[in-house]
Enzyme design. Structure first.
Site, PDB file in Angstrom:
ATOM      1  N   HIS A   1       0.861  -1.193   0.000  1.00  0.00           N
ATOM      2  CA  HIS A   1       0.000   0.000   0.000  1.00  0.00           C
ATOM      3  C   HIS A   1       0.891   1.235   0.000  1.00  0.00           C
ATOM      4  O   HIS A   1       1.820   1.350   0.789  1.00  0.00           O
ATOM      5  CB  HIS A   1      -0.875   0.040   1.265  1.00  0.00           C
ATOM      6  CG  HIS A   1      -2.073  -0.858   1.222  1.00  0.00           C
ATOM      7  ND1 HIS A   1      -2.985  -0.846   0.199  1.00  0.00           N
ATOM      8  CD2 HIS A   1      -2.513  -1.790   2.115  1.00  0.00           C
ATOM      9  CE1 HIS A   1      -3.937  -1.734   0.453  1.00  0.00           C
ATOM     10  NE2 HIS A   1      -3.684  -2.314   1.607  1.00  0.00           N
TER      11      HIS A   1
ATOM     12  N   TYR B   1     -10.184   3.896   5.577  1.00  0.00           N
ATOM     13  CA  TYR B   1     -10.954   4.045   6.822  1.00  0.00           C
ATOM     14  C   TYR B   1     -12.080   5.037   6.541  1.00  0.00           C
ATOM     15  O   TYR B   1     -11.975   5.860   5.627  1.00  0.00           O
ATOM     16  CB  TYR B   1     -10.064   4.628   7.926  1.00  0.00           C
ATOM     17  CG  TYR B   1      -8.929   3.746   8.385  1.00  0.00           C
ATOM     18  CD1 TYR B   1      -7.691   3.783   7.742  1.00  0.00           C
ATOM     19  CD2 TYR B   1      -9.086   2.893   9.455  1.00  0.00           C
ATOM     20  CE1 TYR B   1      -6.635   2.984   8.167  1.00  0.00           C
ATOM     21  CE2 TYR B   1      -8.038   2.092   9.891  1.00  0.00           C
ATOM     22  CZ  TYR B   1      -6.825   2.143   9.244  1.00  0.00           C
ATOM     23  OH  TYR B   1      -5.788   1.342   9.670  1.00  0.00           O
TER      24      TYR B   1
ATOM     25  N   PRO C   1      -7.591  -2.172  17.148  1.00  0.00           N
ATOM     26  CA  PRO C   1      -7.025  -2.483  15.821  1.00  0.00           C
ATOM     27  C   PRO C   1      -7.011  -1.286  14.861  1.00  0.00           C
ATOM     28  O   PRO C   1      -6.465  -1.373  13.781  1.00  0.00           O
ATOM     29  CB  PRO C   1      -7.923  -3.605  15.300  1.00  0.00           C
ATOM     30  CG  PRO C   1      -9.160  -3.512  16.088  1.00  0.00           C
ATOM     31  CD  PRO C   1      -8.791  -2.953  17.417  1.00  0.00           C
TER      32      PRO C   1
ATOM     33  N   LYS D   1      -1.738  -1.992  14.854  1.00  0.00           N
ATOM     34  CA  LYS D   1      -0.494  -2.071  15.623  1.00  0.00           C
ATOM     35  C   LYS D   1      -0.302  -3.388  16.370  1.00  0.00           C
ATOM     36  O   LYS D   1       0.817  -3.714  16.760  1.00  0.00           O
ATOM     37  CB  LYS D   1      -0.457  -0.919  16.650  1.00  0.00           C
ATOM     38  CG  LYS D   1      -0.283   0.437  16.002  1.00  0.00           C
ATOM     39  CD  LYS D   1       1.024   0.525  15.234  1.00  0.00           C
ATOM     40  CE  LYS D   1       1.102   1.793  14.406  1.00  0.00           C
ATOM     41  NZ  LYS D   1       2.100   1.701  13.347  1.00  0.00           N
TER      42      LYS D   1
ATOM     43  N   TYR E   1       2.023   5.488  11.486  1.00  0.00           N
ATOM     44  CA  TYR E   1       1.252   4.393  10.893  1.00  0.00           C
ATOM     45  C   TYR E   1       2.191   3.358  10.265  1.00  0.00           C
ATOM     46  O   TYR E   1       2.042   2.162  10.490  1.00  0.00           O
ATOM     47  CB  TYR E   1       0.269   4.911   9.840  1.00  0.00           C
ATOM     48  CG  TYR E   1      -0.771   3.874   9.460  1.00  0.00           C
ATOM     49  CD1 TYR E   1      -0.503   2.930   8.463  1.00  0.00           C
ATOM     50  CD2 TYR E   1      -1.990   3.796  10.130  1.00  0.00           C
ATOM     51  CE1 TYR E   1      -1.425   1.952   8.141  1.00  0.00           C
ATOM     52  CE2 TYR E   1      -2.926   2.830   9.802  1.00  0.00           C
ATOM     53  CZ  TYR E   1      -2.643   1.907   8.809  1.00  0.00           C
ATOM     54  OH  TYR E   1      -3.557   0.934   8.501  1.00  0.00           O
TER      55      TYR E   1
HETATM   56  P1  FAS Z   1      -1.745 -14.405  20.160  1.00  0.00           P
HETATM   57  O1  FAS Z   1      -2.943 -14.273  21.052  1.00  0.00           O
HETATM   58  O2  FAS Z   1      -1.912 -14.313  18.684  1.00  0.00           O
HETATM   59  O3  FAS Z   1      -1.038 -15.823  20.428  1.00  0.00           O
HETATM   60  C1  FAS Z   1      -0.939 -16.315  21.748  1.00  0.00           C
HETATM   61  C2  FAS Z   1      -0.907 -17.838  21.646  1.00  0.00           C
HETATM   62  O4  FAS Z   1      -0.724 -18.369  22.964  1.00  0.00           O
HETATM   63  C3  FAS Z   1      -2.220 -18.397  21.121  1.00  0.00           C
HETATM   64  O5  FAS Z   1      -1.982 -19.295  20.070  1.00  0.00           O
HETATM   65  C4  FAS Z   1      -2.835 -19.081  22.327  1.00  0.00           C
HETATM   66  O6  FAS Z   1      -3.568 -20.238  21.982  1.00  0.00           O
HETATM   67  C5  FAS Z   1      -1.622 -19.445  23.151  1.00  0.00           C
HETATM   68  N1  FAS Z   1      -1.891 -19.565  24.587  1.00  0.00           N
HETATM   69  C6  FAS Z   1      -2.705 -18.808  25.346  1.00  0.00           C
HETATM   70  N2  FAS Z   1      -2.672 -19.226  26.627  1.00  0.00           N
HETATM   71  C7  FAS Z   1      -1.801 -20.261  26.681  1.00  0.00           C
HETATM   72  C8  FAS Z   1      -1.330 -21.112  27.711  1.00  0.00           C
HETATM   73  N3  FAS Z   1      -1.749 -20.957  28.966  1.00  0.00           N
HETATM   74  N4  FAS Z   1      -0.447 -22.100  27.407  1.00  0.00           N
HETATM   75  C9  FAS Z   1       0.010 -22.234  26.133  1.00  0.00           C
HETATM   76  N5  FAS Z   1      -0.400 -21.463  25.100  1.00  0.00           N
HETATM   77  C10 FAS Z   1      -1.287 -20.492  25.389  1.00  0.00           C
HETATM   78  N6  FAS Z   1      -4.082  -6.766  15.261  1.00  0.00           N
HETATM   79  C11 FAS Z   1      -3.929  -5.958  14.192  1.00  0.00           C
HETATM   80  O7  FAS Z   1      -2.848  -5.380  14.022  1.00  0.00           O
HETATM   81  N7  FAS Z   1      -4.973  -5.760  13.306  1.00  0.00           N
HETATM   82  C12 FAS Z   1      -6.183  -6.407  13.455  1.00  0.00           C
HETATM   83  O8  FAS Z   1      -7.100  -6.221  12.667  1.00  0.00           O
HETATM   84  C13 FAS Z   1      -6.374  -7.277  14.544  1.00  0.00           C
HETATM   85  N8  FAS Z   1      -7.555  -7.945  14.720  1.00  0.00           N
HETATM   86  C14 FAS Z   1      -7.701  -8.765  15.804  1.00  0.00           C
HETATM   87  C15 FAS Z   1      -8.909  -9.474  16.030  1.00  0.00           C
HETATM   88  C16 FAS Z   1      -9.067 -10.295  17.152  1.00  0.00           C
HETATM   89  C17 FAS Z   1     -10.377 -11.031  17.378  1.00  0.00           C
HETATM   90  C18 FAS Z   1      -8.018 -10.424  18.093  1.00  0.00           C
HETATM   91  C19 FAS Z   1      -8.179 -11.269  19.347  1.00  0.00           C
HETATM   92  C20 FAS Z   1      -6.818  -9.742  17.888  1.00  0.00           C
HETATM   93  C21 FAS Z   1      -6.648  -8.913  16.733  1.00  0.00           C
HETATM   94  N9  FAS Z   1      -5.450  -8.234  16.487  1.00  0.00           N
HETATM   95  C22 FAS Z   1      -5.280  -7.420  15.426  1.00  0.00           C
HETATM   96  C23 FAS Z   1      -4.343  -8.357  17.365  1.00  0.00           C
HETATM   97  C24 FAS Z   1      -3.624  -9.649  17.047  1.00  0.00           C
HETATM   98  O9  FAS Z   1      -3.272  -9.678  15.700  1.00  0.00           O
HETATM   99  C25 FAS Z   1      -2.475  -9.751  18.006  1.00  0.00           C
HETATM  100  O10 FAS Z   1      -1.792  -8.515  18.124  1.00  0.00           O
HETATM  101  C26 FAS Z   1      -1.499 -10.822  17.648  1.00  0.00           C
HETATM  102  O11 FAS Z   1      -2.199 -12.026  17.497  1.00  0.00           O
HETATM  103  C27 FAS Z   1      -0.465 -10.888  18.783  1.00  0.00           C
HETATM  104  O12 FAS Z   1       0.232 -12.059  18.673  1.00  0.00           O
HETATM  105  P2  FAS Z   1       0.676 -12.855  19.994  1.00  0.00           P
HETATM  106  O13 FAS Z   1       1.250 -11.916  20.966  1.00  0.00           O
HETATM  107  O14 FAS Z   1       1.474 -14.013  19.497  1.00  0.00           O
HETATM  108  O15 FAS Z   1      -0.681 -13.346  20.680  1.00  0.00           O
HETATM  109  C1  PHB Z   2      -7.169  -5.643   8.377  1.00  0.00           C
HETATM  110  O1  PHB Z   2      -6.845  -5.738   7.181  1.00  0.00           O
HETATM  111  O2  PHB Z   2      -7.689  -6.605   9.017  1.00  0.00           O
HETATM  112  C2  PHB Z   2      -6.940  -4.339   9.111  1.00  0.00           C
HETATM  113  C3  PHB Z   2      -6.378  -3.270   8.439  1.00  0.00           C
HETATM  114  C4  PHB Z   2      -6.161  -2.078   9.120  1.00  0.00           C
HETATM  115  C5  PHB Z   2      -6.519  -1.989  10.460  1.00  0.00           C
HETATM  116  C6  PHB Z   2      -7.083  -3.088  11.141  1.00  0.00           C
HETATM  117  C7  PHB Z   2      -7.299  -4.261  10.450  1.00  0.00           C
HETATM  118  O3  PHB Z   2      -6.305  -0.830  11.154  1.00  0.00           O
END
Ligand code: FAS
Ligand code: PHB
Length: 394
Positions: free
Chosen positions: A72, A200, A292, A296, A383
């Site tokens: 992008h 956005y 989100p 970040k 950003y």
């Molecule tokens: P994660 O939560 O991804 O990974 C943690 C891992 O630890 C998981 O696989 C879990 O199963 C495991 N775990 C948990 N407890 C445990 C235990 N007791 N024992 C062993 N394993 C365990 N970020 C963006 O930048 N843009 C977005 O659009 C966006 N959308 C999101 C939507 C949702 C619904 C959620 C929940 C998050 C979103 N995020 C988004 C943020 C997301 O991308 C996180 O920042 C990213 O997954 C972070 O990665 P980890 O720190 O590895 O955590």
């Molecule tokens: C996405 O592509 O899921 C997305 C992009 C920008 C954002 C959040 C999510 O700020």
């Protein structure tokens, strides 16, 4: 079992840490609560800071991203129904962003782990760090119904917001900061050609976002009430609401289709300090959650892991200065991303108690952004991602 670093969590943070430590010859074992397929089934982030792109490339994880990702050039904000502000981040700060889904990154990380023979226990239950304030911590867990123990030098808590690691730090030591948004994001995936730009929308009906995963996979969001469930949102209702919030010019470019995924994500800001307690180190969502809006979350997990992997590798080379500075260094970037994400969330969303004055003030700020190169530089540099501190050291 005995290893140097026990990594809890096989999401992006845990698996990127495993990748970097493995390439540096630091022994480690990864423990994951879920099955591999469950982790791969999550639909999460989609936009990568350029620093994340370079980090993945540096560690042999960029080939598929460079083939299938979409670069992008601009951040776009629709406002007042038909206005569109387009900020060319490369023109403003010399950096771009990459649209490449977290799911793809997770697949690439697991494929690399398979190739390197990294030791990962999936479906590990009752994972618990122990003795983290001693020089010989260990992690206990159950696998296949059998109690296990890993003696280690360090424990890396990469187990996300609902994990066990953060709670190992006593409440008397932990300082937690939280702000919950009174709304959520309803997101869908559709196997349709996406809008070519990342857009956005600020609208009096609420926030919307148009993004992508690949040339035949679109990702869209609309702000919704936290009282809503996905059952309240038929595909037709979703598309009608999205089109009501974005300019006609872009709406006319969007091809609708059945949703293949539909979910509501809550929005919260959360930080737990410190990110180190004895020989336990937190990285990623285990320590912080950002709304989100600023894209970040995943990028902060990457920056934490850059700093933490350098700290562990340096330790085994006899230099503990990055272990000592890890928490403060990671938190400086976390709070910078937290502030930016909150600023963008305030700018783009319709808060329940918002008045017409508030709406006009938001529109005025977007209008100011549209007319100010300085304001666009400030938004762009945050950003696309500020430089890492380790790059300044280099
Ligand atoms: P994660 O939560 O991804 O990974 C943690 C891992 O630890 C998981 O696989 C879990 O199963 C495991 N775990 C948990 N407890 C445990 C235990 N007791 N024992 C062993 N394993 C365990 N970020 C963006 O930048 N843009 C977005 O659009 C966006 N959308 C999101 C939507 C949702 C619904 C959620 C929940 C998050 C979103 N995020 C988004 C943020 C997301 O991308 C996180 O920042 C990213 O997954 C972070 O990665 P980890 O720190 O590895 O955590
Ligand atoms: C996405 O592509 O899921 C997305 C992009 C920008 C954002 C959040 C999510 O700020």
């Amino acid at each position: 079992m005995r290893t140097q670093v026990a990594i809890i969590g096989a999401g992006p943070a845990g698996m990127l840490l495993s990748r970097i430590l493995g390439r540096a010859g630091v022994e480690h074992i990864v423990l994951e609560r879920q099955t591999r397929d469950h982790v791969l089934g999550r639909i999460r982030a989609g936009v990568l800071e350029w620093g994340t792109v370079e980090t993945l490339r540096d560690h042999g994880l960029g080939a598929r991203m460079d083939r299938e990702g979409h670069v992008h050039e601009t951040i776009n904000i629709a406002w007042r129904g038909q206005e569109l502000l387009s900020v060319d981040t490369h023109d403003r700060v010399g950096k771009r962003m990459m649209a490449y889904g977290q799911t793809n990154i997770q697949e690439d990380l697991y494929e690399a782990a398979d190739a390197s023979g990294a030791e990962i226990f999936f479906e590990a239950s009752d994972v618990q760090p122990n003795g983290v304030t001693t020089d010989s911590p260990w992690v206990s867990f159950t696998h296949g119904g059998v109690g296990q123990r890993i003696d280690c030098d360090f424990v890396a808590g990469c187990d996300g917001f609902h994990g066990a690691s953060r709670l190992t730090i006593p409440e008397s030591v932990r300082r937690e900061y939280e702000k919950v948004c009174p709304f959520g994001w309803l997101g869908i995936l559709s196997e349709t050609p996406p809008l070519p730009i990342l857009m956005y929308a600020n609208h009096e009906r609420g926030f919307a976002l148009c993004s992508m995963r690949n040339p035949m996979l679109s990702r869209y969001y609309v702000q919704c009430s936290m009282e809503d469930t996905v059952d309240d949102w038929s595909d037709d209702r979703f598309w009608n609401e999205l089109f009501a919030r974005i300019p006609n010019e872009q709406a006319d470019q969007i091809q609708t289709g059945p949703s293949i995924e539909k979910s509501i994500a809550p929005l919260r800001s959360f930080v737990s300090e410190p990110m180190r307690y004895g020989n336990l180190f937190l990285a990623g969502d285990a320590a912080h959650i950002v709304p989100p809006t600023g894209a970040k979350g995943l990028n902060l997990a990457v920056s934490d892991v850059r700093y933490l992997s350098r700290a562990f590798v340096s330790h085994y080379q006899g230099d503990d200065r990055y272990l000592e500075s890890y928490s403060e260094m990671a938190l400086r970037r976390v709070w910078g991303a937290m502030r930016f994400s909150w600023w963008l969330t305030l700018l783009l969303h319709r808060f329940p108690d918002q008045t017409d004055f508030d709406q006009r003030a938001q529109e005025q700020e977007i209008s100011y952004l549209a007319g100010s190169e300085a304001a666009q530089i400030a938004m762009s540099e945050q950003y696309v991602g500020l430089p890492y501190e380790d790059q300044e050291d280099a």
